[in-house]
Design a protein around this motif. Structure first.
Motif, PDB file in Angstrom:
ATOM      1  N   MET A  69      -5.554  12.031  14.848  1.00 27.08           N
ATOM      2  CA  MET A  69      -5.235  10.621  14.675  1.00 27.08           C
ATOM      3  C   MET A  69      -3.746  10.440  14.944  1.00 27.08           C
ATOM      4  O   MET A  69      -3.068  11.400  15.289  1.00 27.08           O
ATOM      5  CB  MET A  69      -5.606  10.177  13.255  1.00 27.08           C
ATOM      6  N   THR A  70      -3.257   9.217  14.852  1.00 31.68           N
ATOM      7  CA  THR A  70      -1.826   8.994  15.020  1.00 31.68           C
ATOM      8  C   THR A  70      -1.329   8.117  13.902  1.00 31.68           C
ATOM      9  O   THR A  70      -1.845   7.015  13.695  1.00 31.68           O
ATOM     10  CB  THR A  70      -1.521   8.318  16.373  1.00 31.68           C
ATOM     11  N   MET A  71      -0.351   8.607  13.181  1.00 33.86           N
ATOM     12  CA  MET A  71       0.252   7.833  12.099  1.00 33.86           C
ATOM     13  C   MET A  71       1.602   7.301  12.571  1.00 33.86           C
ATOM     14  O   MET A  71       2.167   7.805  13.526  1.00 33.86           O
ATOM     15  CB  MET A  71       0.387   8.723  10.858  1.00 33.86           C
ATOM     16  N   PRO A  72       2.116   6.293  11.900  1.00 30.24           N
ATOM     17  CA  PRO A  72       3.359   5.677  12.363  1.00 30.24           C
ATOM     18  C   PRO A  72       4.582   6.577  12.156  1.00 30.24           C
ATOM     19  O   PRO A  72       4.610   7.385  11.231  1.00 30.24           O
ATOM     20  CB  PRO A  72       3.509   4.429  11.494  1.00 30.24           C
ATOM     21  N   VAL A  73       5.573   6.361  13.012  1.00 34.68           N
ATOM     22  CA  VAL A  73       6.857   7.033  12.824  1.00 34.68           C
ATOM     23  C   VAL A  73       7.670   6.281  11.763  1.00 34.68           C
ATOM     24  O   VAL A  73       8.409   6.877  11.003  1.00 34.68           O
ATOM     25  CB  VAL A  73       7.633   7.084  14.156  1.00 34.68           C
ATOM     26  N   MET A  74       7.519   4.972  11.734  1.00 34.73           N
ATOM     27  CA  MET A  74       8.291   4.169  10.790  1.00 34.73           C
ATOM     28  C   MET A  74       7.422   3.761   9.603  1.00 34.73           C
ATOM     29  O   MET A  74       6.299   3.296   9.781  1.00 34.73           O
ATOM     30  CB  MET A  74       8.855   2.926  11.488  1.00 34.73           C
ATOM     31  N   HIS A  75       7.960   3.972   8.410  1.00 34.58           N
ATOM     32  CA  HIS A  75       7.188   3.685   7.200  1.00 34.58           C
ATOM     33  C   HIS A  75       7.942   2.712   6.311  1.00 34.58           C
ATOM     34  O   HIS A  75       9.174   2.732   6.281  1.00 34.58           O
ATOM     35  CB  HIS A  75       6.986   4.958   6.364  1.00 34.58           C
ATOM     36  N   PRO A  76       7.233   1.938   5.515  1.00 35.43           N
ATOM     37  CA  PRO A  76       7.902   1.148   4.485  1.00 35.43           C
ATOM     38  C   PRO A  76       8.410   2.083   3.393  1.00 35.43           C
ATOM     39  O   PRO A  76       7.766   3.084   3.076  1.00 35.43           O
ATOM     40  CB  PRO A  76       6.785   0.249   3.952  1.00 35.43           C
ATOM     41  N   ALA A  77       9.554   1.759   2.814  1.00 42.63           N
ATOM     42  CA  ALA A  77      10.151   2.620   1.791  1.00 42.63           C
ATOM     43  C   ALA A  77       9.227   2.778   0.580  1.00 42.63           C
ATOM     44  O   ALA A  77       9.241   3.800  -0.101  1.00 42.63           O
ATOM     45  CB  ALA A  77      11.494   2.053   1.347  1.00 42.63           C
ATOM     46  N   GLU A  78       8.419   1.772   0.362  1.00 43.10           N
ATOM     47  CA  GLU A  78       7.595   1.725  -0.847  1.00 43.10           C
ATOM     48  C   GLU A  78       6.793   2.997  -1.114  1.00 43.10           C
ATOM     49  O   GLU A  78       6.779   3.516  -2.233  1.00 43.10           O
ATOM     50  CB  GLU A  78       6.640   0.541  -0.708  1.00 43.10           C
ATOM     51  N   ILE A  79       6.132   3.518  -0.080  1.00 45.36           N
ATOM     52  CA  ILE A  79       5.286   4.685  -0.350  1.00 45.36           C
ATOM     53  C   ILE A  79       6.138   5.898  -0.716  1.00 45.36           C
ATOM     54  O   ILE A  79       5.709   6.753  -1.489  1.00 45.36           O
ATOM     55  CB  ILE A  79       4.332   5.009   0.824  1.00 45.36           C
ATOM     56  N   TRP A  80       7.335   5.958  -0.168  1.00 49.27           N
ATOM     57  CA  TRP A  80       8.229   7.067  -0.507  1.00 49.27           C
ATOM     58  C   TRP A  80       8.801   6.886  -1.904  1.00 49.27           C
ATOM     59  O   TRP A  80       9.079   7.856  -2.605  1.00 49.27           O
ATOM     60  CB  TRP A  80       9.350   7.184   0.529  1.00 49.27           C
ATOM     61  N   GLN A  81       8.984   5.634  -2.292  1.00 49.20           N
ATOM     62  CA  GLN A  81       9.472   5.385  -3.654  1.00 49.20           C
ATOM     63  C   GLN A  81       8.412   5.795  -4.665  1.00 49.20           C
ATOM     64  O   GLN A  81       8.717   6.351  -5.718  1.00 49.20           O
ATOM     65  CB  GLN A  81       9.841   3.903  -3.808  1.00 49.20           C
ATOM     66  N   LYS A  82       7.154   5.572  -4.308  1.00 42.66           N
ATOM     67  CA  LYS A  82       6.084   5.919  -5.249  1.00 42.66           C
ATOM     68  C   LYS A  82       5.988   7.414  -5.512  1.00 42.66           C
ATOM     69  O   LYS A  82       5.603   7.840  -6.591  1.00 42.66           O
ATOM     70  CB  LYS A  82       4.738   5.405  -4.730  1.00 42.66           C
ATOM     71  N   THR A  83       6.290   8.223  -4.514  1.00 43.43           N
ATOM     72  CA  THR A  83       6.200   9.670  -4.732  1.00 43.43           C
ATOM     73  C   THR A  83       7.534  10.257  -5.175  1.00 43.43           C
ATOM     74  O   THR A  83       7.650  11.464  -5.358  1.00 43.43           O
ATOM     75  CB  THR A  83       5.753  10.404  -3.453  1.00 43.43           C
ATOM     76  N   GLY A  84       8.545   9.408  -5.288  1.00 42.07           N
ATOM     77  CA  GLY A  84       9.833   9.900  -5.763  1.00 42.07           C
ATOM     78  C   GLY A  84      10.672  10.573  -4.706  1.00 42.07           C
ATOM     79  O   GLY A  84      11.670  11.206  -5.015  1.00 42.07           O
ATOM     80  N   ARG A  85      10.254  10.451  -3.440  1.00 41.95           N
ATOM     81  CA  ARG A  85      11.041  11.125  -2.413  1.00 41.95           C
ATOM     82  C   ARG A  85      11.993  10.188  -1.672  1.00 41.95           C
ATOM     83  O   ARG A  85      12.649  10.597  -0.723  1.00 41.95           O
ATOM     84  CB  ARG A  85      10.112  11.773  -1.386  1.00 41.95           C
ATOM     85  N   TRP A  86      12.021   8.931  -2.101  1.00 46.68           N
ATOM     86  CA  TRP A  86      12.947   7.990  -1.460  1.00 46.68           C
ATOM     87  C   TRP A  86      14.392   8.405  -1.735  1.00 46.68           C
ATOM     88  O   TRP A  86      15.260   8.286  -0.892  1.00 46.68           O
ATOM     89  CB  TRP A  86      12.666   6.585  -1.985  1.00 46.68           C
ATOM     90  N   GLU A  87      14.627   8.923  -2.935  1.00 49.34           N
ATOM     91  CA  GLU A  87      15.956   9.382  -3.300  1.00 49.34           C
ATOM     92  C   GLU A  87      16.017  10.893  -3.137  1.00 49.34           C
ATOM     93  O   GLU A  87      15.043  11.597  -3.340  1.00 49.34           O
ATOM     94  CB  GLU A  87      16.252   9.060  -4.776  1.00 49.34           C
ATOM     95  N   GLY A  88      17.195  11.381  -2.806  1.00 52.01           N
ATOM     96  CA  GLY A  88      17.427  12.812  -2.927  1.00 52.01           C
ATOM     97  C   GLY A  88      17.050  13.661  -1.735  1.00 52.01           C
ATOM     98  O   GLY A  88      17.074  14.877  -1.823  1.00 52.01           O
ATOM     99  N   ILE A  89      16.673  13.056  -0.631  1.00 58.21           N
ATOM    100  CA  ILE A  89      16.432  13.852   0.562  1.00 58.21           C
ATOM    101  C   ILE A  89      17.465  13.448   1.611  1.00 58.21           C
ATOM    102  O   ILE A  89      17.313  12.433   2.281  1.00 58.21           O
ATOM    103  CB  ILE A  89      15.006  13.662   1.106  1.00 58.21           C
TER     104      ILE A  89
END
Length: 564
Positions: A69-89
């Motif tokens: 399949m093909t997933m997007p290169v660009m993502h909304p920040a929201e899903i990364w915020q939910k897993t806690g990876r928005w910060e600190g990488i």
RNA sequence: CGGGGCGUAGCGCAGCCCGGUAGCGCACCGGACUGGGGGUCCGGUGGUCGCAGGUUCAAAUCCUGUCGCCCCGACCA
């Protein structure tokens, strides 16, 4: 492909920016060009190599039930915020859209997979799933390097498994391991599979696939006896103990001797009889004196694991403040800080710093002269005993070409990817994630197989199978024969490169060697004289067959069917 | 992020210390010869010397700032 009108710019000299062998050769052979640090254009030849690798990857992924399949290169920040990876990488590229919404450029796709699974997976009957894509990743690497080996933008085959429980995950994981082995074997690489650190991905276990090569960035410890293989980040070697002299504990004068080398030279002793004392400062635990044997080096990843947090080396003034002595004169005896010692120091008596300038202590033993917590801290060196079978370990420099992770439920829980089990109870999906870098496969193949004349491609991933060289464009007979061979190859389904440039033969031969196509057909003088053309394997240049021109195709197929 | 190095023609480099007409090799264009392992000769094209500011009668060269690239280390899903 006809060379005369193709974008295949070969370089006579090594570009000044390139250091790694694969970087030099991929530039010289016209596979890639660099747009910016860690950002590359793949020219037609480089593109072909990647595509051939991708075909192999697809076949093997499909064979274990993978769905592309093909997933997007660009993502909304929201899903990364939910897993806690928005910060600190720090490697994450972040940007805003025109309305000021935070977006991220995907460096991996656990979040997107979990998001999708949360919407589409409902029942245990929907499991297991294997989803994969071959797609661009963006990572703002601190230091891109070594050509295509470490870049900020690269294509990755990433796959994700969704399972109902850990036992099922183990099966998906094993299937990936088998598929990966087949992929790398088919690509013609030498590689090792090693246990690895799970790192910031978290999770239940991980292995890396590592190709030995000079430009590698990692080191692994290998046992020829039992097959033990582990990244030095986690590898446990058992160093041989030195012969301990019968020392009584006493002070010895060591004026102006600070380093292990200086101290052991001054006292005329084996560096293995000394203790290296390093002060670190941990955010929570505070100062910790870390001890390794004099000849060993501390592996900081191991230290981080032992402490449970990341410590930094103390500044010289902090060393004086906590231990009352300058760097180079400190030791565990009488130190008023916590002491963490490498396992190798459990037994024996050593020379260590006395926390006074110009003096060391001889005959220092853990337990008797100081209290310490023990952990595996030193970087494994070649020759240490295998932790499994006791045979000597080898250490090799490698490049990581693939990895497999057992993730667990971290991402599915964060994004609500649940299913109903047989009992109607809601459970989090158990995930795994698995990556392969096609460009690294290509570069590793170059690193492993190239010779003084250029690239030597494994047949399975070569940009072409046959390279047709016509010696003189002025000779109508040669040209007609070469054209005929080129057409016949293509008609027979062989990818052929035809050097139809009006260049001198030497230039064409040098370029052919540089490009590394497995088989070269040379149409030259021997055609008029003896009615034959020459067929030569790139990897065995001494062996050359002379065959009549109507036998060329058969011979080529024979040679290609039995590479090497 | 710390340390080091480099930006001069498409590529590889010299010139910079000691300021005074921007050079070499390869590549490229035209011509002649040549034609089995990066040919020879003749004639050409091509450069805001990374960028900005400063010093000076005059800056590739000296000074300040800035950008880019490479290497070592740290980091690395």
């Amino acid at each position: 492909m006809r060379l005369a009108k193709s974008l295949l710019p070969t370089l006579r000299e090594d570009p000044s920016d390139a250091e790694a062998l694969s970087h030099k050769l991929m530039l010289r052979a016209g596979l890639v060009r660099q747009l910016a640090a860690g950002i590359y254009v793949y020219l037609p030849l480089g593109h072909r190599v990647l595509e051939r690798i991708n075909v192999i990857i697809r076949e093997e992924m499909n064979a274990i039930g993978g769905q592309e399949m093909t997933m997007p290169v660009m993502h909304p920040a929201e899903i990364w915020q939910k897993t806690g990876r928005w910060e600190g990488i720090p490697e994450m590229f972040k940007l805003k859209d025109r309305y000021g919404r935070d977006m991220v450029l995907g460096m991996t796709h656990e979040e997107v997979v979990a998001w999708l699974a949360a919407r589409e997976i409902r029942s245990y009957r929907d499991l297991p799933q294997i989803w994969y894509q071959i797609q661009t990743k963006e990572r703002d690497e601190a230091r891109p390097r070594s050509g295509v080996l470490r870049t900020r933008e690269f294509v990755m085959k990433d796959s994700y498994t969704l399972d109902p429980d850990v036992a099922a995950l183990d099966r998906s994981y094993a299937a990936h391991e088998r598929a990966y082995r087949r992929i790398f074997e088919r690509c013609g690489l030498r590689f090792h599979v090693a246990q690895s650190d799970t790192g910031m991905m978290g999770g239940l276990g991980a292995h890396e696939f590592l190709a030995p090569c000079a430009a590698g960035e990692d080191e692994i410890a290998l046992c020829a006896g039992c097959g033990y293989a582990a990244n030095v980040e986690i590898a446990r070697g058992v160093p041989a103990a030195p012969a301990f002299p019968a020392w009584t504990r006493e002070e010895v004068a060591t004026p102006n001797a600070r380093t292990i080398a200086e101290v052991s030279r001054l006292l005329a002793i084996d560096p293995r009889l000394t203790i290296k004392s390093l002060l670190f400062v941990a955010p929570n635990a505070g100062p910790v004196l870390v001890l390794v044997r004099g000849d060993h080096s501390l592996h900081e990843r191991k230290l981080t694991r032992a402490l449970g947090e990341e410590a930094r080396a103390a500044h010289p003034d902090e060393v004086r403040q906590h231990l009352g002595a300058p760097v180079g004169s400190v030791g565990p005896v009488g130190a008023r800080v916590a002491v963490l010692a490498d396992e190798a120091l459990r037994e024996g008596a050593y020379v260590a710093g006395a926390n006074r300038d110009g003096v060391h202590l001889r005959g220092v033993s853990a337990g008797r002269d100081f209290e310490a917590r023990f952990a595996d801290l030193h970087a494994v060196a070649a020759g240490e005993a295998c932790p499994q079978c006791g045979k000597p370990l080898a250490v090799e420099t490698v490049i990581e070409i693939g990895n497999i992770f057992k993730l667990g439920t971290k991402y599915s829980e964060a994004l609500g990817a649940m299913y109903l089990d047989e009992g109607g109870k809601e459970q989090p999906i158990v995930m795994g994630s698995y990556g392969i870098g096609p460009a690294r496969i290509a570069a590793a193949a170059v690193e492993q197989l190239a010779d003084a004349d250029g690239i030597v491609w494994p047949a399975a991933i070569a940009p072409f199978q046959v390279h047709v060289v016509v010696v003189s464009l002025r000779d109508a007979g040669q040209v007609a024969a070469a054209e005929g061979i080129y057409d016949a190859c293509r008609a027979a389904g062989l990818d052929a490169l035809f050097d139809d440039r009006d260049e001198r033969p030497g230039v064409k031969f040098k370029d052919a060697d540089l490009l590394g196509v497995p088989v070269r057909v040379t149409v030259g003088n021997a055609l008029a004289k003896e009615g034959v053309v020459e067929i030569k394997e790139r990897r065995a240049p001494r062996r050359e067959q002379r065959v009549p021109k109507d036998r060329v195709l058969d011979t080529l197929q024979e040679v290609l069917a039995h590479p090497r």
